[in-house]
Design an enzyme around this catalytic site. Sequence first.
Site, PDB file in Angstrom:
ATOM      1  N   SER A 115     -22.631  -4.194 -18.783  1.00 58.96           N
ATOM      2  CA  SER A 115     -21.329  -3.659 -19.176  1.00 58.96           C
ATOM      3  C   SER A 115     -21.195  -3.474 -20.682  1.00 58.96           C
ATOM      4  O   SER A 115     -21.965  -2.752 -21.280  1.00 58.96           O
ATOM      5  CB  SER A 115     -20.229  -4.546 -18.607  1.00 58.96           C
ATOM      6  OG  SER A 115     -18.987  -3.942 -18.807  1.00 58.96           O
ATOM      7  N   HIS A 116     -20.243  -4.176 -21.280  1.00 59.51           N
ATOM      8  CA  HIS A 116     -19.942  -3.987 -22.700  1.00 59.51           C
ATOM      9  C   HIS A 116     -20.823  -4.828 -23.611  1.00 59.51           C
ATOM     10  O   HIS A 116     -20.686  -4.770 -24.827  1.00 59.51           O
ATOM     11  CB  HIS A 116     -18.478  -4.345 -22.941  1.00 59.51           C
ATOM     12  CG  HIS A 116     -18.156  -5.694 -22.389  1.00 59.51           C
ATOM     13  ND1 HIS A 116     -18.034  -5.920 -21.039  1.00 59.51           N
ATOM     14  CD2 HIS A 116     -18.001  -6.890 -22.984  1.00 59.51           C
ATOM     15  CE1 HIS A 116     -17.788  -7.207 -20.840  1.00 59.51           C
ATOM     16  NE2 HIS A 116     -17.766  -7.816 -21.997  1.00 59.51           N
ATOM     17  N   LYS A 128     -26.259  -6.229 -10.519  1.00 58.02           N
ATOM     18  CA  LYS A 128     -25.105  -6.552  -9.686  1.00 58.02           C
ATOM     19  C   LYS A 128     -25.254  -5.878  -8.330  1.00 58.02           C
ATOM     20  O   LYS A 128     -25.701  -4.735  -8.258  1.00 58.02           O
ATOM     21  CB  LYS A 128     -23.864  -6.017 -10.399  1.00 58.02           C
ATOM     22  CG  LYS A 128     -22.575  -6.254  -9.675  1.00 58.02           C
ATOM     23  CD  LYS A 128     -21.416  -5.956 -10.594  1.00 58.02           C
ATOM     24  CE  LYS A 128     -20.892  -4.566 -10.333  1.00 58.02           C
ATOM     25  NZ  LYS A 128     -19.490  -4.411 -10.726  1.00 58.02           N
ATOM     26  N   ASP A 279     -16.717   1.891 -21.963  1.00 60.41           N
ATOM     27  CA  ASP A 279     -17.715   0.875 -22.313  1.00 60.41           C
ATOM     28  C   ASP A 279     -19.116   1.238 -21.813  1.00 60.41           C
ATOM     29  O   ASP A 279     -19.351   2.350 -21.327  1.00 60.41           O
ATOM     30  CB  ASP A 279     -17.290  -0.496 -21.768  1.00 60.41           C
ATOM     31  CG  ASP A 279     -17.411  -0.587 -20.254  1.00 60.41           C
ATOM     32  OD1 ASP A 279     -17.278   0.464 -19.607  1.00 60.41           O
ATOM     33  OD2 ASP A 279     -17.650  -1.683 -19.737  1.00 60.41           O
ATOM     34  N   ASP A 281     -20.987   0.632 -19.215  1.00 67.04           N
ATOM     35  CA  ASP A 281     -21.224   1.133 -17.854  1.00 67.04           C
ATOM     36  C   ASP A 281     -20.092   2.025 -17.347  1.00 67.04           C
ATOM     37  O   ASP A 281     -20.082   2.410 -16.176  1.00 67.04           O
ATOM     38  CB  ASP A 281     -21.471  -0.027 -16.881  1.00 67.04           C
ATOM     39  CG  ASP A 281     -20.292  -0.964 -16.774  1.00 67.04           C
ATOM     40  OD1 ASP A 281     -19.538  -1.097 -17.754  1.00 67.04           O
ATOM     41  OD2 ASP A 281     -20.109  -1.578 -15.703  1.00 67.04           O
ATOM     42  N   ASP A 283     -16.787   1.588 -16.910  1.00 67.24           N
ATOM     43  CA  ASP A 283     -15.657   1.161 -16.081  1.00 67.24           C
ATOM     44  C   ASP A 283     -14.427   0.753 -16.893  1.00 67.24           C
ATOM     45  O   ASP A 283     -13.352   0.546 -16.338  1.00 67.24           O
ATOM     46  CB  ASP A 283     -16.062   0.064 -15.078  1.00 67.24           C
ATOM     47  CG  ASP A 283     -16.643  -1.165 -15.738  1.00 67.24           C
ATOM     48  OD1 ASP A 283     -16.766  -1.176 -16.983  1.00 67.24           O
ATOM     49  OD2 ASP A 283     -16.987  -2.120 -15.007  1.00 67.24           O
ATOM     50  N   ARG A 284     -14.581   0.634 -18.210  1.00 66.11           N
ATOM     51  CA  ARG A 284     -13.414   0.244 -19.020  1.00 66.11           C
ATOM     52  C   ARG A 284     -12.828   1.438 -19.758  1.00 66.11           C
ATOM     53  O   ARG A 284     -13.508   2.452 -19.947  1.00 66.11           O
ATOM     54  CB  ARG A 284     -13.814  -0.792 -20.071  1.00 66.11           C
ATOM     55  CG  ARG A 284     -14.275  -2.088 -19.471  1.00 66.11           C
ATOM     56  CD  ARG A 284     -14.489  -3.105 -20.557  1.00 66.11           C
ATOM     57  NE  ARG A 284     -14.841  -4.378 -19.939  1.00 66.11           N
ATOM     58  CZ  ARG A 284     -14.690  -5.556 -20.514  1.00 66.11           C
ATOM     59  NH1 ARG A 284     -14.217  -5.628 -21.739  1.00 66.11           N
ATOM     60  NH2 ARG A 284     -15.009  -6.654 -19.879  1.00 66.11           N
ATOM     61  N   GLU A 365      -6.599  -4.825 -15.301  1.00 68.59           N
ATOM     62  CA  GLU A 365      -6.831  -6.064 -16.023  1.00 68.59           C
ATOM     63  C   GLU A 365      -6.538  -5.811 -17.496  1.00 68.59           C
ATOM     64  O   GLU A 365      -6.733  -4.690 -17.999  1.00 68.59           O
ATOM     65  CB  GLU A 365      -8.285  -6.501 -15.891  1.00 68.59           C
ATOM     66  CG  GLU A 365      -8.684  -6.897 -14.492  1.00 68.59           C
ATOM     67  CD  GLU A 365     -10.032  -7.607 -14.488  1.00 68.59           C
ATOM     68  OE1 GLU A 365     -10.026  -8.849 -14.531  1.00 68.59           O
ATOM     69  OE2 GLU A 365     -11.064  -6.928 -14.454  1.00 68.59           O
ATOM     70  N   GLU A 366      -6.140  -6.885 -18.179  1.00 72.10           N
ATOM     71  CA  GLU A 366      -5.840  -6.775 -19.610  1.00 72.10           C
ATOM     72  C   GLU A 366      -7.086  -6.408 -20.421  1.00 72.10           C
ATOM     73  O   GLU A 366      -6.973  -5.980 -21.559  1.00 72.10           O
ATOM     74  CB  GLU A 366      -5.236  -8.076 -20.142  1.00 72.10           C
ATOM     75  CG  GLU A 366      -5.945  -9.368 -19.739  1.00 72.10           C
ATOM     76  CD  GLU A 366      -7.342  -9.534 -20.247  1.00 72.10           C
ATOM     77  OE1 GLU A 366      -7.564  -9.206 -21.410  1.00 72.10           O
ATOM     78  OE2 GLU A 366      -8.204  -9.995 -19.474  1.00 72.10           O
ATOM     79  N   LYS A 378     -13.311  -0.705 -11.417  1.00 71.77           N
ATOM     80  CA  LYS A 378     -12.433  -0.103 -12.403  1.00 71.77           C
ATOM     81  C   LYS A 378     -13.108   1.168 -12.912  1.00 71.77           C
ATOM     82  O   LYS A 378     -14.315   1.328 -12.776  1.00 71.77           O
ATOM     83  CB  LYS A 378     -12.106  -1.076 -13.528  1.00 71.77           C
ATOM     84  CG  LYS A 378     -13.280  -1.762 -14.199  1.00 71.77           C
ATOM     85  CD  LYS A 378     -12.756  -2.835 -15.138  1.00 71.77           C
ATOM     86  CE  LYS A 378     -13.872  -3.542 -15.896  1.00 71.77           C
ATOM     87  NZ  LYS A 378     -14.476  -4.642 -15.137  1.00 71.77           N
TER      88      LYS A 378
HETATM   89  C1  VG1 Z   1     -14.461 -10.019 -18.645  1.00 74.11           C
HETATM   90  C2  VG1 Z   1     -13.010  -9.626 -18.530  1.00 74.11           C
HETATM   91  C3  VG1 Z   1     -12.654  -9.404 -17.076  1.00 74.11           C
HETATM   92  C4  VG1 Z   1     -13.603  -8.351 -16.481  1.00 74.11           C
HETATM   93  C5  VG1 Z   1     -15.037  -8.775 -16.699  1.00 74.11           C
HETATM   94  C6  VG1 Z   1     -16.029  -7.724 -16.251  1.00 74.11           C
HETATM   95  O1  VG1 Z   1     -14.683 -11.220 -17.958  1.00 74.11           O
HETATM   96  O2  VG1 Z   1     -12.168 -10.595 -19.105  1.00 74.11           O
HETATM   97  O3  VG1 Z   1     -11.319  -9.010 -16.980  1.00 74.11           O
HETATM   98  O4  VG1 Z   1     -13.363  -8.195 -15.117  1.00 74.11           O
HETATM   99  O5  VG1 Z   1     -15.276  -9.016 -18.079  1.00 74.11           O
HETATM  100  O6  VG1 Z   1     -15.822  -6.508 -16.900  1.00 74.11           O
HETATM  101  P1  VG1 Z   1     -14.737 -12.634 -18.698  1.00 74.11           P
HETATM  102  O7  VG1 Z   1     -15.093 -13.614 -17.617  1.00 74.11           O
HETATM  103  O8  VG1 Z   1     -15.770 -12.512 -19.777  1.00 74.11           O
HETATM  104  O9  VG1 Z   1     -13.386 -12.848 -19.284  1.00 74.11           O
HETATM  105  V1  VG1 Z   1     -17.099  -5.440 -17.209  1.00 74.11           V
HETATM  106  O10 VG1 Z   1     -16.552  -4.107 -17.932  1.00 74.11           O
HETATM  107  O11 VG1 Z   1     -18.170  -6.449 -17.880  1.00 74.11           O
HETATM  108  O12 VG1 Z   1     -17.718  -5.064 -15.647  1.00 74.11           O
HETATM  109 CO    CO Z   2     -17.943  -2.515 -17.862  1.00 80.39          CO
END
Ligand code: VG1
Ligand code: CO
Length: 546
Positions: A115-116, A128, A279, A281, A283-284, A365-366, A378
């Site tokens: 992801s990010h 995943k 981001d 991948d 999704d954000r 999600e925030e 997402k």
């Molecule tokens: C973070 C975010 C959460 C999100 C997760 C995966 O998790 O807070 O809201 O669902 O990343 O997002 P954490 O446990 O680090 O707070 V992504 O874009 O990595 O699939």
């Molecule tokens: Co992501």
Amino acid sequence: MTDKMKTIPTTPFEGQKPGTSGLRKKVSVFQQPHYLENFVQSIFDSLEGFQGKILVVGGDGRYYNKTAIQTILKIAAANGFGQVLVGQNGLLSTPAASAIIRKYQAFGGIILSASHNPGGPEGDFGIKYNISNGGPAPEKITDAIYQHSQQISEYRILDVADIDLAHQGKTQIGDMIIEIIDPVTDYDSLMEELFDFKGIAALFQSGFTLRFDAMHAITGPYAKTILEDKLGAPAGTVMNGVPLEDFGGGHPDPNLTYAHDLVDIMMGDNAPQFGAASDGDGDRNMILGQRFFVTPSDSLAILAANAHLVPGYQDGIAGIARSMPTSEAADQVAQALNIDCYETPTGWKFFGNLLDAGKATLCGEESFGTGSNHIREKDGLWAVLFWLNILAVRQQSVESIVREHWAKYGRNFYSRHDYEGVDKKAAEELMENLYSTFGHHLKGQSFDGHIVEYCDDFSYIDPIDHSISTNQGMRIFFEDESRIVFRLSGTGTEGATLRVYLELFEQDTARHHLDAQEVLAELIKLAEKIAGIKKYTGRDKPSVIT
Ligand code: VG1
Ligand code: CO
């Protein structure tokens, strides 16, 4: 079975329980002999009935993506999948993978991404598994994967040459067909079903300006095709649009800190009317107006309040779901629409059952994640198109839409403070201390004049399958309609990350123009006092503020 199938003896590995977003580790960890193989075989060992069925495979293009895909294809063939759909050059955004799993009724999918998190040889990699509804595997499957990874003694792999991922079309290895597909087409047609492409194209034709920052990650090709080629946004609307294995050395996290290129443009004198980023991948999403930041929590609430303006949601939405730390702005809208608002633990997988059951239509999600029942992840670009559709109908600026929203529903001042890469043990002790103090009811107790209304260690019972998730964060509500939440990240790969979520509801329109950090200043001090962040972590300020 083919004679090229090999069974390789292996030993249980130091697997880790896959977190909310699968298994994330440094690339060097995945490069250890048999590490990825063991994990992939453990995934397949946890599943039943996939013989002859379809698997979807793709990733965000980061370093090690193609190597991992070669291995996964050979293991999938040896385990008996009938067909694998792979994005050309190994690319699929997370939302596109989800869409493709659903469209072709695949048995499941494997998404390669961290992801990010940063990429490159020194960066992170991740894997995943998603189930047939297109969403992340629920805990009972991720638990089973973990169990298998602890007991694994062999994996099956086909001993064949690498597959050409660069050209679309079908090939066969063993008894399994591999089809290399265009990563964008299916996603693009889904977006066209949901949004008024004509209306958005007319908006661009009228001179409306947008800047979309793909951060050298996966959304580049998607955004270029849809925004520039299809909707007619001028060339150059999409910046950093070529996916790079190391994301150009950046941190592909669309927030005010890491998406600074875009933020500088949007806060500058000649800012375009609308700014957005996605981001690693895809999704954000981050949404910006001219010199104006829209918090993800507000964005969810605004999408919900305006959903009827968008073709895909014009008949109304069934319900909204938000993660617990996400602000209660969406709750206000749900109440006004007389629909349910569900509060789930952090992580998209908790929305799956609500979406499948038709109880929620929009989720958010925030952490810059918004999505709907169109897929089970997402979806960054979807959120941008949703905003564009609203902007095309309402013909107002982003800022004025948000201000009108606050005036109608009140403003939930909100901020998240992250303390990244702190000592893991210290962070756990901090949480332990909070649990022992606030784990039980402290109603009426005063902290610097803030009276506790309610506090608990958030746990969740899934309304559909009744599964229980505990230890999902410490939340403390005060009588003045403010709230502090503390939780530890489940996605970091170095040390621990403490997240502190701060929220204060303000009905008074005269105060809505104030700066969130200023309004929350007292609450920020209180969080320090309650949790002893400095004492435990040695940090006197957060590393990221959003
Ligand atoms: C973070 C975010 C959460 C999100 C997760 C995966 O998790 O807070 O809201 O669902 O990343 O997002 P954490 O446990 O680090 O707070 V992504 O874009 O990595 O699939
Ligand atoms: Co992501």
